[in-house]
Design an enzyme around this catalytic site. Structure first.
Site, PDB file in Angstrom:
ATOM      1  N   CYS A 194      33.880  23.043  42.187  1.00 29.49           N
ATOM      2  CA  CYS A 194      34.974  24.009  42.032  1.00 29.49           C
ATOM      3  C   CYS A 194      36.276  23.351  42.472  1.00 29.49           C
ATOM      4  O   CYS A 194      36.312  22.662  43.493  1.00 29.49           O
ATOM      5  CB  CYS A 194      34.693  25.253  42.885  1.00 29.49           C
ATOM      6  SG  CYS A 194      35.925  26.550  42.712  1.00 29.49           S
ATOM      7  N   GLU A 196      33.994  31.439  36.052  1.00 27.97           N
ATOM      8  CA  GLU A 196      35.386  31.933  36.119  1.00 27.97           C
ATOM      9  C   GLU A 196      35.444  33.423  36.436  1.00 27.97           C
ATOM     10  O   GLU A 196      36.256  33.855  37.257  1.00 27.97           O
ATOM     11  CB  GLU A 196      36.120  31.661  34.793  1.00 27.97           C
ATOM     12  CG  GLU A 196      36.146  30.194  34.374  1.00 27.97           C
ATOM     13  CD  GLU A 196      36.479  29.262  35.522  1.00 27.97           C
ATOM     14  OE1 GLU A 196      35.906  28.157  35.566  1.00 27.97           O
ATOM     15  OE2 GLU A 196      37.266  29.632  36.415  1.00 27.97           O
ATOM     16  N   HIS A 217      35.110  34.170  40.019  1.00 26.64           N
ATOM     17  CA  HIS A 217      36.341  34.020  40.801  1.00 26.64           C
ATOM     18  C   HIS A 217      37.151  35.317  40.799  1.00 26.64           C
ATOM     19  O   HIS A 217      37.820  35.640  41.790  1.00 26.64           O
ATOM     20  CB  HIS A 217      37.226  32.887  40.243  1.00 26.64           C
ATOM     21  CG  HIS A 217      36.873  31.520  40.741  1.00 26.64           C
ATOM     22  ND1 HIS A 217      36.776  31.188  42.061  1.00 26.64           N
ATOM     23  CD2 HIS A 217      36.594  30.380  40.058  1.00 26.64           C
ATOM     24  CE1 HIS A 217      36.445  29.910  42.192  1.00 26.64           C
ATOM     25  NE2 HIS A 217      36.324  29.392  40.985  1.00 26.64           N
TER      26      HIS A 217
END
Ligand code: N9Y
Ligand code: NI
Length: 183
Positions: A110, A154, A157
């Site tokens: 990441c 994604e 996140h």
């Protein structure tokens, strides 16, 4: 342009927040930001630009990683079948997914994590995503394998989830149940 100094690193609470939906149609400001996120990914995959600006290569980027708690993400990569995925998406959501799981045998990293965290990250093998794209159109994406992995990383996140949250702490390299390895 976005460079590594703009990338939020783990420890910053924003990476653990649930990001807010953006108003639609997207504002000029939000469209500009999402374009910049997409440009970061393209720059990071261009050897000369990457070297000149010391960028860490990325195939995906979520707005919280640049300090914005907004449900926006960008992806730019080609999958194993050489299909190009290049999207800026607003308010992406997983509308359905397979029971079967999948994981990258290489594990995950990441841009917001400046360390190696070894272990398998089990994710859904197939997901259907709905979102609004940079042109303001509703898109529906049926994704599998690497593409499914990237989008789930994604979207995590946007929900304050880091990839290592999915790694089995007792046995990081245990074969996940009902999961297929992706090399
Ligand atoms: O949230 C977004 N991020 O944190 C950027 C991440 C997103 C990916 C991690 C796993 C799935 C999505 C990213 O792209 N990386 N993570 C750090 C190492 C470099 C890079 C990477 O994994 N590249 C890659 C992987 C496989 C094939 C080709 N390239
Ligand atoms: Ni990440």
């Amino acid at each position: 342009m976005i460079t590594m100094k703009d990338i939020i690193r783990e420890g910053d609470p924003i990476l653990r927040e649930v990001a807010s939906e953006v108003d639609l149609p997207p504002s000029e400001e939000n469209k500009e930001t999402l374009e910049e996120m997409l440009q970061y990914l393209k720059n990071s995959q261009d050897e000369q630009i990457c070297d000149r600006y010391n960028l860490r290569p990325g195939v995906g980027l979520a707005a919280p990683q640049i300090g914005l708690s907004k449900r926006m993400l960008a992806v730019h990569f080609t999958d194993f079948n050489e299909k190009l995925y290049s999207y800026g998406l607003f308010n992406p959501r997983i509308v359905s997914h397979s029971v079967e799981k999948a994981y990258l045998t290489s594990g995950e990293g990441c841009l917001s994590v400046d360390r190696e965290v070894p272990g398998y990250v089990p994710r859904y093998a197939r997901v259907t995503i709905k979102a609004t794209d940079l042109e303001g159109n509703e898109v529906k994406l049926r994704l599998r394998d690497f593409a499914a992995i990237v989008f789930q990383h994604e979207i995590d996140h946007l929900n304050g989830v880091m990839f290592y949250d999915h790694i089995d702490p007792d046995n990081p390299f245990k074969e996940p149940e009902n999961a297929k390895p992706l090399d």
